[in-house]
Design a protein around this motif. Sequence first.
Motif, PDB file in Angstrom:
ATOM      1  N   ILE A 124      58.285  18.538  62.226  1.00 27.20           N
ATOM      2  CA  ILE A 124      56.900  19.757  61.590  1.00 27.20           C
ATOM      3  C   ILE A 124      57.516  20.481  60.575  1.00 27.20           C
ATOM      4  CG2 ILE A 124      56.383  21.987  62.127  1.00 27.20           C
ATOM      5  CD1 ILE A 124      57.921  21.834  65.335  1.00 27.20           C
ATOM      6  N   ILE A 126      56.786  22.852  57.627  1.00 28.79           N
ATOM      7  CA  ILE A 126      56.667  24.142  57.292  1.00 28.79           C
ATOM      8  C   ILE A 126      55.370  24.266  55.529  1.00 28.79           C
ATOM      9  CG2 ILE A 126      56.318  26.871  56.978  1.00 28.79           C
ATOM     10  CD1 ILE A 126      58.443  26.578  59.798  1.00 28.79           C
ATOM     11  N   GLU A 146      48.201  17.943  53.304  1.00 30.85           N
ATOM     12  CA  GLU A 146      48.408  16.891  54.046  1.00 30.85           C
ATOM     13  C   GLU A 146      48.169  16.165  54.307  1.00 30.85           C
ATOM     14  OE1 GLU A 146      45.100  19.395  55.916  1.00 30.85           O
ATOM     15  OE2 GLU A 146      46.298  20.004  57.126  1.00 30.85           O
ATOM     16  N   LYS A 153      52.263  17.736  62.213  1.00 30.00           N
ATOM     17  CA  LYS A 153      52.059  18.845  62.056  1.00 30.00           C
ATOM     18  C   LYS A 153      52.406  19.791  60.433  1.00 30.00           C
ATOM     19  CE  LYS A 153      51.400  23.034  65.628  1.00 30.00           C
ATOM     20  NZ  LYS A 153      49.851  23.032  65.573  1.00 30.00           N
ATOM     21  N   ILE A 155      51.861  23.526  59.149  1.00 33.66           N
ATOM     22  CA  ILE A 155      52.122  24.942  59.577  1.00 33.66           C
ATOM     23  C   ILE A 155      51.726  25.916  58.225  1.00 33.66           C
ATOM     24  CG2 ILE A 155      52.530  27.066  60.761  1.00 33.66           C
ATOM     25  CD1 ILE A 155      54.208  25.221  62.819  1.00 33.66           C
ATOM     26  N   TYR A 157      52.524  29.241  55.735  1.00 31.51           N
ATOM     27  CA  TYR A 157      53.419  30.042  56.402  1.00 31.51           C
ATOM     28  C   TYR A 157      53.713  30.987  55.401  1.00 31.51           C
ATOM     29  CZ  TYR A 157      57.341  31.673  58.702  1.00 31.51           C
ATOM     30  OH  TYR A 157      58.547  32.682  59.344  1.00 31.51           O
ATOM     31  N   GLY A 164      51.342  32.401  59.708  1.00 30.05           N
ATOM     32  CA  GLY A 164      51.756  31.665  60.705  1.00 30.05           C
ATOM     33  C   GLY A 164      53.093  31.570  61.961  1.00 30.05           C
ATOM     34  N   GLU A 167      52.450  30.252  65.623  1.00 30.79           N
ATOM     35  CA  GLU A 167      51.809  29.099  65.618  1.00 30.79           C
ATOM     36  C   GLU A 167      53.362  28.325  65.485  1.00 30.79           C
ATOM     37  OE1 GLU A 167      49.788  25.542  63.227  1.00 30.79           O
ATOM     38  OE2 GLU A 167      49.128  28.010  62.703  1.00 30.79           O
ATOM     39  N   LEU A 168      54.360  28.976  64.745  1.00 33.15           N
ATOM     40  CA  LEU A 168      55.529  28.900  64.235  1.00 33.15           C
ATOM     41  C   LEU A 168      56.237  28.744  65.854  1.00 33.15           C
ATOM     42  CD1 LEU A 168      57.455  27.253  62.695  1.00 33.15           C
ATOM     43  CD2 LEU A 168      58.666  28.904  61.571  1.00 33.15           C
ATOM     44  N   ARG A 170      55.466  29.184  68.666  1.00 35.46           N
ATOM     45  CA  ARG A 170      54.840  28.153  69.080  1.00 35.46           C
ATOM     46  C   ARG A 170      55.636  26.916  69.202  1.00 35.46           C
ATOM     47  NH1 ARG A 170      50.113  30.123  69.558  1.00 35.46           N
ATOM     48  NH2 ARG A 170      49.208  29.095  67.917  1.00 35.46           N
ATOM     49  N   ALA A 171      55.802  26.076  67.898  1.00 39.45           N
ATOM     50  CA  ALA A 171      55.762  24.830  67.894  1.00 39.45           C
ATOM     51  C   ALA A 171      57.384  24.935  68.292  1.00 39.45           C
ATOM     52  CB  ALA A 171      55.232  24.382  66.630  1.00 39.45           C
TER      53      ALA A 171
END
Length: 174
Positions: A124, A126, A146, A153, A155, A157, A164, A167-168, A170-171
Amino acid sequence: DPILQDGKPQIAIIGRSNVGKSSTINALTKQKGLARTSSFPGRTAQINLFLINDSFYLVDLPGYGFTRTSREEREDLQHLIHWYLLDSPYHQEKVILIIDANVGLTQDDKDMLFSLEEARKEIIVIANKVDKIKKSEYKKKFEKIESQVGMHKVIPYSAEKRIGQAELTRAVLE
């Protein structure tokens, strides 16, 4: 370290020095049940373990890239990081790679990403400090990040501004 062999999942956090790893960890761990359980001392740095809600470890790895240390110390850090992530018997459920959204991926970040991909880690990314990006540059900077990280993914942040955060969390938990 016997602690790391207790079967609880490990989520590693990695990033260049000064990219905001500590503030991200602090933001992530503002919850009851946090214990800083132990650390592996390296010569000048260590791997810190945070036990979250008695259910998983956040594994805080030393920062890589430029630090105000000797080349020898930097190499020791690289070895420690690579050993834990790539050569040790430990399995990371996920690896969170923190980059500076304003700077984008440095060569060190690209090298780390490549090593993690080779080892087939779930990554992931960030992009921290998004609050420091000029509105007019935001889209362009993000598209570049990206395109560089591919399918992982990303995020957006800001540990400081709490962007963020949900979202973090959750991830990390899913």
